[in-house]
Design an enzyme around this catalytic site. Sequence first.
Site, PDB file in Angstrom:
ATOM      1  N   HIS A 175       0.897  -1.073  -0.148  1.00  0.00           N
ATOM      2  CA  HIS A 175      -0.057  -0.018  -0.014  1.00  0.00           C
ATOM      3  C   HIS A 175       0.854   1.287   0.135  1.00  0.00           C
ATOM      4  O   HIS A 175       2.058   1.244   0.694  1.00  0.00           O
ATOM      5  CB  HIS A 175      -0.815   0.053   1.258  1.00  0.00           C
ATOM      6  N   ASP A 202      -8.073  -5.325   0.466  1.00  0.00           N
ATOM      7  CA  ASP A 202      -8.458  -6.370  -0.506  1.00  0.00           C
ATOM      8  C   ASP A 202      -8.117  -7.742  -0.339  1.00  0.00           C
ATOM      9  O   ASP A 202      -8.895  -8.768  -1.126  1.00  0.00           O
ATOM     10  CB  ASP A 202      -8.029  -5.888  -2.066  1.00  0.00           C
TER      11      ASP A 202
HETATM   12  N1  ACO Z   1       3.993  -7.708  -4.688  1.00  0.00           N
HETATM   13  C1  ACO Z   1       5.394  -7.734  -4.903  1.00  0.00           C
HETATM   14  N2  ACO Z   1       6.287  -6.470  -4.846  1.00  0.00           N
HETATM   15  C2  ACO Z   1       5.424  -5.546  -4.387  1.00  0.00           C
HETATM   16  C3  ACO Z   1       4.097  -5.383  -4.098  1.00  0.00           C
HETATM   17  C4  ACO Z   1       3.403  -6.669  -4.351  1.00  0.00           C
HETATM   18  N3  ACO Z   1       1.936  -6.554  -4.258  1.00  0.00           N
HETATM   19  N4  ACO Z   1       3.732  -4.109  -3.942  1.00  0.00           N
HETATM   20  C5  ACO Z   1       5.034  -3.707  -3.862  1.00  0.00           C
HETATM   21  N5  ACO Z   1       5.878  -4.111  -4.297  1.00  0.00           N
HETATM   22  C6  ACO Z   1       7.384  -3.877  -4.347  1.00  0.00           C
HETATM   23  C7  ACO Z   1       7.556  -2.948  -5.693  1.00  0.00           C
HETATM   24  O1  ACO Z   1       7.962  -3.803  -6.665  1.00  0.00           O
HETATM   25  C8  ACO Z   1       8.671  -1.897  -5.378  1.00  0.00           C
HETATM   26  O2  ACO Z   1       9.753  -2.467  -5.514  1.00  0.00           O
HETATM   27  P1  ACO Z   1      11.411  -1.914  -5.511  1.00  0.00           P
HETATM   28  O3  ACO Z   1      11.463  -0.644  -4.621  1.00  0.00           O
HETATM   29  O4  ACO Z   1      12.249  -2.638  -5.591  1.00  0.00           O
HETATM   30  O5  ACO Z   1      11.133  -1.188  -6.965  1.00  0.00           O
HETATM   31  C9  ACO Z   1       8.438  -1.691  -3.733  1.00  0.00           C
HETATM   32  O6  ACO Z   1       7.589  -2.662  -3.350  1.00  0.00           O
HETATM   33  C10 ACO Z   1       7.561  -0.308  -3.604  1.00  0.00           C
HETATM   34  O7  ACO Z   1       6.186  -0.406  -4.287  1.00  0.00           O
HETATM   35  P2  ACO Z   1       5.791   0.476  -5.381  1.00  0.00           P
HETATM   36  O8  ACO Z   1       4.954   0.043  -6.438  1.00  0.00           O
HETATM   37  O9  ACO Z   1       6.754   1.486  -5.824  1.00  0.00           O
HETATM   38  O10 ACO Z   1       4.782   1.248  -4.021  1.00  0.00           O
HETATM   39  P3  ACO Z   1       3.309   2.169  -4.686  1.00  0.00           P
HETATM   40  O11 ACO Z   1       3.322   2.773  -3.430  1.00  0.00           O
HETATM   41  O12 ACO Z   1       3.571   3.000  -5.737  1.00  0.00           O
HETATM   42  O13 ACO Z   1       2.289   1.084  -4.930  1.00  0.00           O
HETATM   43  C11 ACO Z   1       0.443  -0.524  -4.617  1.00  0.00           C
HETATM   44  C12 ACO Z   1       1.147   0.622  -3.914  1.00  0.00           C
HETATM   45  C13 ACO Z   1       0.027  -0.099  -6.075  1.00  0.00           C
HETATM   46  C14 ACO Z   1      -0.569  -0.754  -3.729  1.00  0.00           C
HETATM   47  C15 ACO Z   1       1.656  -1.842  -4.675  1.00  0.00           C
HETATM   48  O14 ACO Z   1       1.639  -2.457  -3.371  1.00  0.00           O
HETATM   49  C16 ACO Z   1       0.550  -2.865  -5.473  1.00  0.00           C
HETATM   50  O15 ACO Z   1       0.831  -3.086  -6.673  1.00  0.00           O
HETATM   51  N6  ACO Z   1       0.211  -3.782  -4.880  1.00  0.00           N
HETATM   52  C17 ACO Z   1      -0.651  -4.886  -5.487  1.00  0.00           C
HETATM   53  C18 ACO Z   1      -2.197  -4.418  -5.988  1.00  0.00           C
HETATM   54  C19 ACO Z   1      -3.007  -4.198  -4.922  1.00  0.00           C
HETATM   55  O16 ACO Z   1      -3.140  -4.963  -3.963  1.00  0.00           O
HETATM   56  N7  ACO Z   1      -3.834  -2.787  -4.755  1.00  0.00           N
HETATM   57  C20 ACO Z   1      -4.831  -2.517  -3.704  1.00  0.00           C
HETATM   58  C21 ACO Z   1      -4.200  -1.366  -2.803  1.00  0.00           C
HETATM   59  S1  ACO Z   1      -5.459  -0.856  -1.797  1.00  0.00           S
HETATM   60  C22 ACO Z   1      -6.844  -0.121  -2.477  1.00  0.00           C
HETATM   61  O17 ACO Z   1      -6.373   0.503  -3.536  1.00  0.00           O
HETATM   62  C23 ACO Z   1      -7.919  -0.267  -1.986  1.00  0.00           C
END
Ligand code: ACO
Length: 424
Positions: free
Chosen positions: A305, A362
């Site tokens: 998140h 979620d």
């Molecule tokens: N699985 C694996 N790796 C992950 C995940 C994941 N679910 N989430 C983040 N990471 C990693 C990224 O690859 C990144 O790694 P890096 O620093 O080596 O590049 C690091 O963790 C940070 O992730 P970002 O994508 O830069 O973080 P951001 O804050 O932009 O994204 C998000 C947050 C979109 C929710 C992300 O965690 C994700 O895609 N999660 C899966 C989708 C999800 O569950 N979305 C629901 C969110 S809650 C809602 O909207 C109700």
Amino acid sequence: MTRVATLTIDGKTIEVPILKGKCGPDVLDVHALYQETGLFTYDPGFTSTASCSSGITYIDGDEGILLHRGYAIEDLVEKCDFLEVAYLLLYGELPDGSQRESFEQSISRHTMVHEQLRTFFQGFRRDAHPMAIMVGVVGALSAFYHDSLDIYDAQQREIASHRLIAKMPTIAAMAYNYSRGCPLPYPQNGLTYSQNFLRMMFAIPAETYQINPIIARAMDIIFILHADHEQNASTSTVRLAGSSQANPFACIASGIAALWGPAHGGANEAVLTMFGKIGTKQNIPEFIERAKNKNDPFRLMGFGHRVYKNYDPRARIMRKACYEVLGQLNINDPLLEVALELERIALEDPYFIEKKLYPNVDFYSGIIFKALEIPTSMFTVIFSVARTVGWVAQWNEMMADPAQKIGRPRQLYTGYEARKLPKK
Ligand code: ACO
């Protein structure tokens, strides 16, 4: 006294005021930066940018705290129903007896949609994703309720807000029944918000529909948990659309569109699809490895998140509700086993620990939805029904702010410099 930061650029020093919120990080007030320095700030994805000030919802992402108007989400789920939380978000305080009664009356009086709107559904293919229908039909409300489009009239804003909260469950249930070839339902205003939604979803004219109180309560909890979450992608979309003075129905349609994506509200659907693909506990390590592999686009859906770097408090409540609902309904879903084991393994894995990736709201919601026999394609639709309350509360807050102006970000241009057209 206002604290200031000093910024020195090319030998010129300017003072940048530091604004203090009630809780959470202070903010650098950079609104005069361009005027004073000719520079913009650059922050793709708004990772360090507060786009507005707001008094509705507060999240402490490090501690895993979520407050609506100061009240903890755990307390609201335990002591309130969805319409009380809706009132709180909209008006700032919990309703007393008569306020509650008149709010409920107003919402139930607006649950029906214009009869002509029902014909819109025929224009969609039966296999259309219900979110596609939601974006279209909610936007179309602007064409039917001309008496609540004056955004500078507080009373019209209030009526539009009540209409949206009231009609969303009706439109959502219509979208579902259209897809399964059933008659489009009408609301029954003697029921609670959640009961009414369930009846519209599942009742068929040929049979009596019994509302299961366990399911109705679970639905109410799901609605409360999704009601608002400060300046997330869809809420920011609603605010941005509203800042151009667009009408509220169009603004909420834009929020629904933004919510649909799998990185946001669409994740609940993606989580259940992922659990299905994993299938058994034995396959979990393979998916964990894929999630960690930078060359693989796969992510663990329902994990991570932008704001929470701790357990999402909504996920904790959802996890508990999941156990209770499955237990009460006598359901033994192997996907819950997969979810629990996946969570356990991920939370012990250095990759997820270092990046502070925890289950979000979620992760468990899909399993409850499944237990309530809600089809996967409706998960994000239900999220949009609940979040409409947050969207309208945030939109109203913005519209009532005299300092409000059109949202218009700037850019770091990387394209061609001015050039001549080639000769023909
Ligand atoms: N699985 C694996 N790796 C992950 C995940 C994941 N679910 N989430 C983040 N990471 C990693 C990224 O690859 C990144 O790694 P890096 O620093 O080596 O590049 C690091 O963790 C940070 O992730 P970002 O994508 O830069 O973080 P951001 O804050 O932009 O994204 C998000 C947050 C979109 C929710 C992300 O965690 C994700 O895609 N999660 C899966 C989708 C999800 O569950 N979305 C629901 C969110 S809650 C809602 O909207 C109700």
